[in-house]
Design an enzyme around this catalytic site. Structure first.
Site, PDB file in Angstrom:
ATOM      1  N   ASN A  15       0.765  -1.027  -0.034  1.00  0.00           N
ATOM      2  CA  ASN A  15      -0.036  -0.022  -0.104  1.00  0.00           C
ATOM      3  C   ASN A  15       0.868   1.282   0.197  1.00  0.00           C
ATOM      4  OD1 ASN A  15      -2.946  -0.651   0.072  1.00  0.00           O
ATOM      5  ND2 ASN A  15      -2.275  -2.026   1.567  1.00  0.00           N
ATOM      6  N   MET A  91       1.006  -2.078  11.983  1.00  0.00           N
ATOM      7  CA  MET A  91       0.297  -3.091  12.895  1.00  0.00           C
ATOM      8  C   MET A  91       0.588  -3.018  14.428  1.00  0.00           C
ATOM      9  SD  MET A  91      -1.258  -4.561  10.502  1.00  0.00           S
ATOM     10  CE  MET A  91      -2.063  -6.052  11.269  1.00  0.00           C
ATOM     11  N   ILE A  93      -1.137  -0.648  17.844  1.00  0.00           N
ATOM     12  CA  ILE A  93      -2.089   0.205  18.213  1.00  0.00           C
ATOM     13  C   ILE A  93      -1.521   1.314  18.797  1.00  0.00           C
ATOM     14  CG2 ILE A  93      -3.947   0.467  19.962  1.00  0.00           C
ATOM     15  CD1 ILE A  93      -4.787  -2.589  19.472  1.00  0.00           C
ATOM     16  N   HIS A 110      -7.844  -0.273   6.291  1.00  0.00           N
ATOM     17  CA  HIS A 110      -8.235  -1.578   6.912  1.00  0.00           C
ATOM     18  C   HIS A 110      -8.883  -2.445   6.281  1.00  0.00           C
ATOM     19  CE1 HIS A 110      -9.244  -3.951  10.426  1.00  0.00           C
ATOM     20  NE2 HIS A 110     -10.518  -3.878  10.239  1.00  0.00           N
ATOM     21  N   GLU A 175      -7.370  -2.236  -2.509  1.00  0.00           N
ATOM     22  CA  GLU A 175      -6.721  -1.448  -1.722  1.00  0.00           C
ATOM     23  C   GLU A 175      -5.601  -0.158  -2.168  1.00  0.00           C
ATOM     24  OE1 GLU A 175      -4.907  -3.039   1.961  1.00  0.00           O
ATOM     25  OE2 GLU A 175      -6.246  -4.747   1.944  1.00  0.00           O
TER      26      GLU A 175
END
Ligand code: GAR
Length: 198
Positions: A15, A91, A93, A110, A175
């Site tokens: 991406n 990846m 949080i 996502h 994506e």
């Protein structure tokens, strides 16, 4: 004025490549940095090959101290004065404190049709639930995980016999279309959601 975009990755960076390649010519933004929280990932090499500055802030070196990790990430970022952050397969949080610093300036992709299937294993969960379609979502990042305003979605049918891998293989190319389309609008100040196929 041209916007500066920092892209955060944790892995292969497909991406990131799609975003970086899209930012040419009359695009209102340019990539200024690719940063990974995992050393030696293919995405860092791919960014270097594209001539984009890279950095790595290895979360494992902080032994679970999120605040210290994010402080290091923040200093790596601000050195390159980005206007927009794009999470692209990143990846980790992020804490509310970190996210708030970039309020209204951070996007994420996502691999589900949010608000369905926040978190991990999205394709397996969509198949297990018997859903007839799946897809991906680009959204603004807010402190709650995978929850911010939706800026674009792309949908595909779930076919009989699909596995998480076959489904992921059909969604990933979408994506690569969706994220650049959203970023182009967003960088120009337009938050009208993008829908693919249109
Ligand atoms: C992509 O499918 C992206 O949507 C997903 O990780 C993959 C990264 O691939 N992101 C998440 O699951 C975020 N929660 P890439 O490194 O080749 O872009």
């Amino acid at each position: 004025m041209t916007k500066r975009v920092a892209i955060l990755i944790s892995g292969g960076g497909s991406n990131m490549v799609a975003l970086a390649r899209s930012m040419t010519r009359d695009h209102p933004a340019r990539p200024c940095l690719v940063v990974s929280n995992v050393p030696d990932v293919a995405g860092l090499e791919r960014a270097e090959a594209l001539g984009i500055p890279t950095d790595c802030v290895d979360h494992r070196q902080f032994n679970g101290d999120r605040v210290a990790f994010e402080a290091a990430l923040q200093s790596a970022l601000v050195e390159h004065t980005p206007d927009i952050l794009c999470l692209a397969g990143f990846m980790r949080i992020l804490t509310a404190e970190f996210v708030t610093q970039w309020d209204g300036r951070m996007l994420n992709i996502h691999p589900s049709l949010l608000p369905k299937y926040k978190g991990l294993n999205t394709h397996a969960r969509a198949i297990e639930a018997g859903d007839t379609e799946a897809g991906c979502t680009v959204h603004e990042v807010t402190p709650e995980l995978d929850d911010g305003p939706i800026l674009g979605q792309a949908r595909v049918p779930i076919l009989p016999g699909d596995t998480p891998d076959t489904l992921a293989g059909r969604i990933l190319p979408l994506e690569h279309q969706l994220y650049p389309a959203v970023l182009r609008r967003y960088a120009a100040g337009d938050r009208t959601p993008v829908h693919l196929p249109s």
